[in-house]
Design an enzyme around this catalytic site. Structure first.
Site, mmCIF file in Angstrom:
data_model
loop_
_atom_site.group_PDB
_atom_site.id
_atom_site.type_symbol
_atom_site.label_atom_id
_atom_site.label_comp_id
_atom_site.label_asym_id
_atom_site.label_seq_id
_atom_site.Cartn_x
_atom_site.Cartn_y
_atom_site.Cartn_z
ATOM 1 C CG HIS A 1 -2.369 -9.666 -4.418
ATOM 2 N ND1 HIS A 1 -2.893 -10.468 -5.404
ATOM 3 C CD2 HIS A 1 -2.117 -10.467 -3.363
ATOM 4 C CE1 HIS A 1 -2.948 -11.713 -4.954
ATOM 5 N NE2 HIS A 1 -2.492 -11.743 -3.725
ATOM 6 C CG ASN B 1 -0.448 -16.053 -3.897
ATOM 7 O OD1 ASN B 1 -1.206 -16.845 -4.425
ATOM 8 N ND2 ASN B 1 0.251 -16.357 -2.824
ATOM 9 C CB VAL B 2 4.267 -17.520 -6.783
ATOM 10 C CG1 VAL B 2 4.188 -16.685 -8.057
ATOM 11 C CG2 VAL B 2 5.381 -16.994 -5.902
ATOM 12 C CG HIS C 1 -1.953 -1.038 1.257
ATOM 13 N ND1 HIS C 1 -3.063 -0.972 0.458
ATOM 14 C CD2 HIS C 1 -2.073 -2.180 1.975
ATOM 15 C CE1 HIS C 1 -3.833 -2.039 0.678
ATOM 16 N NE2 HIS C 1 -3.248 -2.798 1.590
ATOM 17 C CG HIS D 1 -2.241 -5.453 -18.602
ATOM 18 N ND1 HIS D 1 -2.775 -6.682 -18.331
ATOM 19 C CD2 HIS D 1 -2.927 -4.564 -17.834
ATOM 20 C CE1 HIS D 1 -3.764 -6.544 -17.451
ATOM 21 N NE2 HIS D 1 -3.884 -5.264 -17.139
ATOM 22 N NE ARG E 1 2.559 -14.240 13.442
ATOM 23 C CZ ARG E 1 2.938 -13.024 13.064
ATOM 24 N NH1 ARG E 1 2.913 -12.669 11.792
ATOM 25 N NH2 ARG E 1 3.347 -12.148 13.970
#
Lengths: 318, 318
Positions: B117, B119-120, B107, B156, B271
């Site tokens: 964001h 994520n892998v 942020h 992109h 967690r």
């Protein structure tokens, strides 16, 4: 004809229009009480739902006492009961339904004044086979930031008074239900100090259930307003404001992760702005924040954010 | 032995320890890149999960560029796959599982710099009957407040470059998946301008899937950092700050109502502080707010918060 005691049949005297009249009157009374205390005025938005029904949302923003106060009346119909409404009643999953209710969340400006929520509702489901099913639900709960014993006592005494005419066990049952419902498992905390929660109420016939629901609705203002009034006079600073904003993050977490009313509303394509009126105007998240030992903030966690029998523990003949 | 093309069998060359090494190295690279740009430093918290496994969460708070940046590595095991992980794979509901991944949300402080964001992840499920099942998932997406065409193009283009070695159709497929996944039905808005999203990837064997996942992970910093760097230099005021806080409310809504990673984490008793590191430090909700016609805020809604083929529409030989 005697009232049925079969929990899945409609009492012959069920009277949805009497419920609607009561709810509209309660809407007026609540609006008037807040406008009598606050310099702000409610904006009133009537809305229609394409699938049937509609409502009126009233929102007071940036008032002298309330940073945001929202109270909605809604009366909607649908062809298919959303999944979040029928977990407990598999026999009515997918049934046509009619739902009416009042729902409110007030976010006071002062961190010494608690956030509160109240809801009373009436539902009728008409399964494709089998008779219609009606039930009431509702309750009210209190979410203080800096709790005062006398406020918590007053809150629960008023909740108990609402239930007393309907049986000695009613307060204890609905108080415990509230503790279980307003609980954040991922935080291992209650949302606040609880109050009353009930759902699926149709035991004893329509007249009794409606009277009990009215009693809960009617006791909300006497439970909350004295607390809002006295705590809004206490001076507060940046520390208290930051803690209020931080704890409001928990309110957001509960509403979006667990609250059946919010999920029911969004899944049934209700009016998003009316459903999310419950969101706080401002909220913060701090990574791994813990209250300093011995602080007033630590007292909230240690003494209040787990189920307690406040009336037995705090009520020493005051 | 040839690699299996059966989507529910494990490739004989699946190598979880290679995935773990890659993820830990990526964790380091991302941390280092942010610390090179920001005056702040990451706090590092290692944690263990009682049911098995653990992770390391890194959080940078109140930096010069990032108001909050969190990036976690986790590697957990469990006896029972939570329901949110197995919607698409009923055959593994309730199976024992092992999951490892990197997840981050940044942020930025400036409303001109987008939230992002990435994520892998790699999962192996071992059902009570039948062979183990492994798959990769991941992607990255961008959530601007005040979008710039050149940033969206760069984002992109970099996403496309990550996919190109793996087939001409991969970018389009994962771009569309991202648009569908990061969508708020109750708002009828995408979360932002999208990027890539994929899940359940085990087609073509372990080596190809791991290489594709690495390529996505490796393209995140080149996609995001130039945007963060240039937009953080733009001056901004209270109007832009308020809009950023308001739009961050949508980020909260998506994460708590829909995000599979968040719900998986909370349901599997991960967690909490590491999972909710994705929450913005501060967010606001305004009742029924609408952007003024013709404003930059209205442009976000009109031109960016619905699925678009940005590369085809914006890329005019720049």
């Amino acid at each position: 004809m005697a009232e049925s005691t079969d929990p899945v049949s409609v009492s012959p005297v069920a009277d949805p229009s009497a419920v609607q009249s009561y709810l509209k009157d309660l809407h007026e009374r609540i609006t008037a009480a807040l406008e009598a205390l606050d310099s702000g005025r409610f904006r009133r938005d009537s809305w229609q739902r394409p699938e049937g029904g509609g409502g009126e949302s009233r929102v007071l923003t940036e008032g002298s006492i309330f940073e945001r106060a929202g109270v909605s009346f809604s009366h909607v119909r649908g062809e298919q009961m959303p999944p979040s409404a029928s977990n407990l009643r598999p026999e009515i999953a997918g049934a046509a339904f009619e739902a009416m209710g009042i729902s409110l969340v007030f976010h006071p400006r002062s961190p010494y004044a608690p956030t509160t929520h109240c809801n009373v509702r009436f539902l009728v489901a008409t399964p494709k086979s089998g008779p219609p099913v009606w039930w009431f639900g509702g309750g009210f709960d209190l979410t203080p930031y800096y709790p005062f014993d006398e406020d918590v006592l007053h809150w629960h005494r008023t909740a108990r008074a609402a239930c007393e005419p309907f049986g000695a066990e009613v307060y204890a049952k609905y108080k415990q239900w509230c503790d279980r419902y307003f609980f954040l498992p991922h935080r291992n905390e209650t949302r606040g100090v609880g109050g009353l929660f009930f759902d699926d109420l149709n035991e004893g016939g329509f007249a009794r259930c409606f009277a009990l629901t009215r009693s809960v609705g009617d006791h909300f203002l006497p439970a909350f307003m004295p607390i809002a009034e006295r705590r809004s006079r206490e001076p507060w600073g940046e520390r208290e404001r930051n803690f209020q904003l931080y704890r409001r993050g928990r309110y957001v977490e509960f509403n979006l992760l667990y609250d059946r009313g919010t999920l029911f509303g969004l899944q049934s394509r209700g009016r998003t702005e009316s459903i999310l009126m419950s969101m706080p105007p401002l909220a913060r998240w701090d990574y791994d924040w813990r209250p300093p030992a011995g602080s007033p903030e630590a007292r909230l966690y240690e003494e209040f954010l787990h189920p307690r029998d406040f009336l037995a523990e705090l009520d020493r003949g005051q």
